[in-house]
Design a protein around this motif. Structure first.
Motif, PDB file in Angstrom:
ATOM      1  N   GLY A  19       0.827  -1.207   0.000  1.00 37.91           N
ATOM      2  CA  GLY A  19       0.000   0.000   0.000  1.00 37.91           C
ATOM      3  C   GLY A  19       0.853   1.245   0.000  1.00 37.91           C
ATOM      4  O   GLY A  19       1.960   1.269   0.531  1.00 37.91           O
ATOM      5  N   THR A  20       0.329   2.264  -0.598  1.00 45.39           N
ATOM      6  CA  THR A  20       1.016   3.542  -0.666  1.00 45.39           C
ATOM      7  C   THR A  20       0.337   4.506   0.288  1.00 45.39           C
ATOM      8  O   THR A  20      -0.879   4.550   0.370  1.00 45.39           O
ATOM      9  CB  THR A  20       0.930   4.104  -2.098  1.00 45.39           C
ATOM     10  N   ASP A  21       1.130   5.267   0.985  1.00 46.19           N
ATOM     11  CA  ASP A  21       0.552   6.318   1.808  1.00 46.19           C
ATOM     12  C   ASP A  21       1.330   7.599   1.569  1.00 46.19           C
ATOM     13  O   ASP A  21       2.293   7.627   0.822  1.00 46.19           O
ATOM     14  CB  ASP A  21       0.521   5.926   3.287  1.00 46.19           C
ATOM     15  N   ASP A  22       0.906   8.664   2.219  1.00 48.66           N
ATOM     16  CA  ASP A  22       1.549   9.959   1.994  1.00 48.66           C
ATOM     17  C   ASP A  22       2.671  10.228   2.990  1.00 48.66           C
ATOM     18  O   ASP A  22       3.231  11.311   3.008  1.00 48.66           O
ATOM     19  CB  ASP A  22       0.518  11.082   2.039  1.00 48.66           C
ATOM     20  N   GLY A  23       2.968   9.267   3.852  1.00 48.75           N
ATOM     21  CA  GLY A  23       4.023   9.436   4.834  1.00 48.75           C
ATOM     22  C   GLY A  23       3.562  10.183   6.081  1.00 48.75           C
ATOM     23  O   GLY A  23       4.317  10.314   7.034  1.00 48.75           O
ATOM     24  N   LEU A  24       2.335  10.686   6.080  1.00 51.18           N
ATOM     25  CA  LEU A  24       1.831  11.431   7.225  1.00 51.18           C
ATOM     26  C   LEU A  24       1.022  10.550   8.175  1.00 51.18           C
ATOM     27  O   LEU A  24       0.966  10.811   9.364  1.00 51.18           O
ATOM     28  CB  LEU A  24       0.959  12.603   6.751  1.00 51.18           C
ATOM     29  N   THR A  25       0.403   9.534   7.626  1.00 50.24           N
ATOM     30  CA  THR A  25      -0.390   8.618   8.434  1.00 50.24           C
ATOM     31  C   THR A  25      -0.460   7.264   7.737  1.00 50.24           C
ATOM     32  O   THR A  25      -0.345   7.195   6.526  1.00 50.24           O
ATOM     33  CB  THR A  25      -1.816   9.156   8.669  1.00 50.24           C
ATOM     34  N   ASP A  26      -0.653   6.232   8.512  1.00 48.53           N
ATOM     35  CA  ASP A  26      -0.876   4.922   7.905  1.00 48.53           C
ATOM     36  C   ASP A  26      -2.336   4.502   8.078  1.00 48.53           C
ATOM     37  O   ASP A  26      -2.699   3.370   7.799  1.00 48.53           O
ATOM     38  CB  ASP A  26       0.076   3.872   8.474  1.00 48.53           C
ATOM     39  N   ALA A  27      -3.190   5.433   8.535  1.00 52.11           N
ATOM     40  CA  ALA A  27      -4.614   5.136   8.688  1.00 52.11           C
ATOM     41  C   ALA A  27      -5.270   4.877   7.341  1.00 52.11           C
ATOM     42  O   ALA A  27      -6.198   4.093   7.232  1.00 52.11           O
ATOM     43  CB  ALA A  27      -5.331   6.272   9.410  1.00 52.11           C
ATOM     44  N   VAL A  28      -4.780   5.539   6.303  1.00 54.33           N
ATOM     45  CA  VAL A  28      -5.306   5.350   4.947  1.00 54.33           C
ATOM     46  C   VAL A  28      -4.138   5.057   4.022  1.00 54.33           C
ATOM     47  O   VAL A  28      -3.170   5.801   3.978  1.00 54.33           O
ATOM     48  CB  VAL A  28      -6.044   6.613   4.439  1.00 54.33           C
ATOM     49  N   THR A  29      -4.236   3.944   3.312  1.00 53.56           N
ATOM     50  CA  THR A  29      -3.277   3.631   2.253  1.00 53.56           C
ATOM     51  C   THR A  29      -4.072   3.302   1.014  1.00 53.56           C
ATOM     52  O   THR A  29      -5.256   2.973   1.098  1.00 53.56           O
ATOM     53  CB  THR A  29      -2.356   2.446   2.634  1.00 53.56           C
ATOM     54  N   TRP A  30      -3.438   3.414  -0.115  1.00 50.60           N
ATOM     55  CA  TRP A  30      -4.182   3.148  -1.337  1.00 50.60           C
ATOM     56  C   TRP A  30      -3.440   2.191  -2.243  1.00 50.60           C
ATOM     57  O   TRP A  30      -2.232   2.092  -2.224  1.00 50.60           O
ATOM     58  CB  TRP A  30      -4.528   4.438  -2.084  1.00 50.60           C
ATOM     59  N   TYR A  31      -4.239   1.470  -2.968  1.00 46.65           N
ATOM     60  CA  TYR A  31      -3.800   0.488  -3.941  1.00 46.65           C
ATOM     61  C   TYR A  31      -4.385   0.911  -5.279  1.00 46.65           C
ATOM     62  O   TYR A  31      -5.189   1.845  -5.333  1.00 46.65           O
ATOM     63  CB  TYR A  31      -4.309  -0.905  -3.542  1.00 46.65           C
ATOM     64  N   PRO A  32      -4.052   0.232  -6.349  1.00 44.86           N
ATOM     65  CA  PRO A  32      -4.591   0.661  -7.649  1.00 44.86           C
ATOM     66  C   PRO A  32      -6.123   0.717  -7.718  1.00 44.86           C
ATOM     67  O   PRO A  32      -6.671   1.543  -8.411  1.00 44.86           O
ATOM     68  CB  PRO A  32      -4.047  -0.384  -8.619  1.00 44.86           C
ATOM     69  N   TYR A  33      -6.831  -0.144  -6.994  1.00 41.35           N
ATOM     70  CA  TYR A  33      -8.286  -0.196  -7.134  1.00 41.35           C
ATOM     71  C   TYR A  33      -9.053  -0.037  -5.827  1.00 41.35           C
ATOM     72  O   TYR A  33     -10.275  -0.147  -5.820  1.00 41.35           O
ATOM     73  CB  TYR A  33      -8.704  -1.509  -7.803  1.00 41.35           C
ATOM     74  N   SER A  34      -8.370   0.207  -4.735  1.00 43.60           N
ATOM     75  CA  SER A  34      -9.060   0.322  -3.456  1.00 43.60           C
ATOM     76  C   SER A  34      -8.176   1.062  -2.449  1.00 43.60           C
ATOM     77  O   SER A  34      -7.048   1.419  -2.743  1.00 43.60           O
ATOM     78  CB  SER A  34      -9.412  -1.057  -2.906  1.00 43.60           C
ATOM     79  N   PHE A  35      -8.754   1.259  -1.275  1.00 47.67           N
ATOM     80  CA  PHE A  35      -8.046   1.848  -0.144  1.00 47.67           C
ATOM     81  C   PHE A  35      -8.048   0.851   0.992  1.00 47.67           C
ATOM     82  O   PHE A  35      -8.858  -0.073   1.024  1.00 47.67           O
ATOM     83  CB  PHE A  35      -8.807   3.084   0.382  1.00 47.67           C
ATOM     84  N   THR A  36      -7.178   1.071   1.954  1.00 45.81           N
ATOM     85  CA  THR A  36      -7.359   0.452   3.254  1.00 45.81           C
ATOM     86  C   THR A  36      -7.530   1.607   4.227  1.00 45.81           C
ATOM     87  O   THR A  36      -6.809   2.604   4.170  1.00 45.81           O
ATOM     88  CB  THR A  36      -6.189  -0.450   3.692  1.00 45.81           C
TER      89      THR A  36
END
Length: 177
Positions: A19-36
């Motif tokens: 998963g990719t995140d913005d480095g500010l939080t790991d509460a939300v990460t994104w994948y090509p077709y969804s989020f966690t």
């Protein structure tokens, strides 16, 4: 055989993805077709809710339950500068049909995520792109440019609405992406 095993392991790691995140939080990460969100996979099924066209907040929760019952898990909402700012420097986020916090609270109660779209420009969804109508005298500067007058005009709007949005982000227990 070892080469095949190595290939299978590397393929599995690659396909699983990181998963990719913005480095500010790991509460939300994104994948090509969804989020966690908070470690749970979320696929966005969103519908637009324009509360300005339904200025009776007592109906919002019922509408949100209907979104949920129809398979949506998210609403997207524009916040029109023109709706909340009748004159320069005046902002209304609390009277009945303009109570943004109430909208967020009802969405959370209904179990819906919210995609907040604060502008300052809101495409063709409303007259004048949602710009504050008091700026039709040219005092907003050259719209949708890097003009300093334009920047100074919309900055107070974004600051005001941004504070409300920020209090409702996922990292603060809210339902906003």
């Amino acid at each position: 055989m070892r080469l095949l095993q190595l290939f299978v392991v590397l393929t599995a790691l690659f396909c699983h993805g990181i998963g990719t995140d913005d480095g500010l939080t790991d509460a939300v990460t994104w994948y090509p077709y969804s989020f966690t969100v908070n470690s749970s996979r979320v696929f966005i099924f969103s519908g637009e809710f324009q509360y300005q066209r339904m200025p009776v907040p007592e109906m919002w929760l019922d509408i949100f339950h209907k979104f949920k019952a129809n398979g949506f898990n998210t609403i997207s909402a524009y916040f029109f500068w023109s709706y909340h700012s009748s004159s320069k420097g005046v902002y209304d986020f609390e009277t009945s049909g303009k109570n943004v916090q109430r909208l967020f609270d009802y969405a959370k109660e209904a179990g819906l995520w919210v995609i907040a779209r604060a502008g300052p420009y809101c495409n063709a969804e409303t007259n004048g792109g949602g710009f504050a109508l008091w700026g039709s005298d040219g005092s907003l500067g050259n719209l949708q440019t890097s003009d300093a007058t334009y920047h100074e005009a919309w900055l107070p709007w974004i600051t005001q609405i941004g504070e409300i949005i920020a209090k409702n982000e996922i990292t603060k227990g809210g339902r906003l992406y």
